[in-house]
Design an enzyme around this catalytic site. Structure first.
Site, PDB file in Angstrom:
ATOM      1  N   ASP A  67     -75.144 -17.455  -6.947  1.00 11.42           N
ATOM      2  CA  ASP A  67     -74.896 -18.265  -8.640  1.00 11.42           C
ATOM      3  C   ASP A  67     -74.818 -16.329  -9.186  1.00 11.42           C
ATOM      4  O   ASP A  67     -75.673 -15.229  -8.308  1.00 11.42           O
ATOM      5  CB  ASP A  67     -75.990 -18.925  -9.480  1.00 11.42           C
ATOM      6  N   ASP A 136     -86.299 -27.383 -13.967  1.00 12.07           N
ATOM      7  CA  ASP A 136     -85.769 -27.999 -14.221  1.00 12.07           C
ATOM      8  C   ASP A 136     -85.144 -29.240 -13.052  1.00 12.07           C
ATOM      9  O   ASP A 136     -84.743 -30.329 -13.490  1.00 12.07           O
ATOM     10  CB  ASP A 136     -85.094 -28.122 -15.442  1.00 12.07           C
ATOM     11  N   HIS A 138     -83.371 -27.688 -10.702  1.00  8.29           N
ATOM     12  CA  HIS A 138     -82.128 -27.700 -10.388  1.00  8.29           C
ATOM     13  C   HIS A 138     -81.717 -26.755  -8.772  1.00  8.29           C
ATOM     14  O   HIS A 138     -82.662 -25.759  -9.069  1.00  8.29           O
ATOM     15  CB  HIS A 138     -81.412 -26.719 -11.444  1.00  8.29           C
ATOM     16  N   GLU A 143     -77.559 -27.034 -13.252  1.00  6.85           N
ATOM     17  CA  GLU A 143     -78.810 -27.756 -14.436  1.00  6.85           C
ATOM     18  C   GLU A 143     -78.820 -29.312 -14.260  1.00  6.85           C
ATOM     19  O   GLU A 143     -77.736 -29.852 -14.191  1.00  6.85           O
ATOM     20  CB  GLU A 143     -78.440 -27.174 -15.225  1.00  6.85           C
TER      21      GLU A 143
HETATM   22  P1  PGA Z   1     -88.260 -18.630  -9.313  1.00  6.70           P
HETATM   23  O1  PGA Z   1     -86.459 -19.921  -9.459  1.00  6.70           O
HETATM   24  O2  PGA Z   1     -87.203 -18.842  -7.757  1.00  6.70           O
HETATM   25  O3  PGA Z   1     -88.202 -17.351 -10.260  1.00  6.70           O
HETATM   26  O4  PGA Z   1     -88.762 -19.719  -9.757  1.00  6.70           O
HETATM   27  C1  PGA Z   1     -86.278 -20.555  -8.467  1.00  6.70           C
HETATM   28  C2  PGA Z   1     -84.849 -21.175  -9.398  1.00  6.70           C
HETATM   29  O5  PGA Z   1     -84.643 -20.577 -10.792  1.00  6.70           O
HETATM   30  O6  PGA Z   1     -83.846 -21.623  -8.766  1.00  6.70           O
END
Ligand code: PGA
Length: 271
Positions: A67, A136, A138, A143
């Protein structure tokens, strides 16, 4: 899904890097899906070490990132393009032409997303996809509520994600609200998914992902339907897993799993 519980972040990163290294040794032109965020940084550090000390080569590896924020220039220190170069690409021997990160400044986003999907397809799809999980639930920026069959597209970020990302920007107004992301369906097409999780703040969402119902409300949970997922998590993120002892037992006794049913014998009492 194989769940490997390790001691800490360092061990998670090292075990994850071994899986990537073995995949490259087996297929030097590996199509490797990559993730950003704090989770995979240690894995990237270990890959850099393997490149420098063990001569692991990325010359024929082709990468696709999950992404990118919409509106951020490549040179912006918070862009995922910048993150990937800073944390991995600038330190290994991957040719620039083999690197794909979604273009957050694409003139025509829809056209770009179709092109991104086609590029992956042309190479036979992603062989190994590295993944983190958002608070959350994702995967990539899919999302809650994302279609479980979705492909690469634009996505509006949730309040939680925007808040989680705010620490990297000067103020809330600067935090991107949209991203280009591979879809859940795109990720599910990868031949092998390597999911990493660490830290107590991921414990609830990891349990929901691995042991909860498959739901678009926790898009990572769809990985339960994938035929080859390796999840590596640290002790702190594993505290809500109900079957943790079983996962640990499997890891410890893996060498005992018979390769041939002929050779496996079950002792039975004589009557
Ligand atoms: P993080 O984010 O590795 O900073 O915890 C993970 C994500 O949002 O996929």
């Amino acid at each position: 899904m194989e769940v490997i519980v390790v001691k800490d972040y360092e061990e998670m990163s090292k075990e994850g890097a071994k899986i990537v290294r073995d995949a490259i040794l087996e297929k030097p032109n590996l199509v490797l899906g990559l993730a950003t965020g704090s989770t995979p940084i240690g894995l990237y550090k270990e890959l850099i070490r393997m490149h420098k000390q063990e001569k692991l080569s990325f010359k024929r590896v082709v990468t696709f990132n999950l992404d990118e924020y919409i509106g951020l220039d490549k040179a912006h220190p918070q862009s995922y393009w910048y993150f990937m170069h800073d944390n991995l690409f600038n330190h290994i021997d991957i040719p620039k032409k083999n690197i794909h990160v979604p273009d957050g400044k694409a003139d025509d986003i829809e056209k770009f997303c179709l092109w991104y999907e086609k590029e992956m397809e042309k190479l036979g799809g992603i062989d190994l996809q590295v993944l983190g999980i958002g608070r959350d639930g994702h995967i990539a920026f899919n999302e809650p509520g994302s279609s479980l069959g979705s492909r690469t597209r634009i996505k509006t970020l949730t309040k939680e994600t925007i808040e989680d990302n705010a620490r990297f920007f000067k103020n809330m107004d600067e935090v991107p609200k949209f991203a280009i992301t591979m879809g859940v369906g795109t990720i599910m097409d990868a031949k092998h998914c390597l999911m990493l999780a660490n830290g107590a703040n991921k414990a609830g969402v990891l349990a929901a992902t691995v042991e909860g119902s498959v739901t678009a409300q926790v898009t990572a949970s769809v990985l339960q339907l994938h035929s080859k997922v390796t999840t590596i998590c640290d002790e702190a993120s594993s505290t809500c897993l109900k079957r943790k002892d079983y996962y640990k037992w499997i890891t410890e006794n893996k060498y005992k799993v018979p390769k041939s049913a002929k050779k496996a014998s079950v002792k039975s009492k004589k009557k």
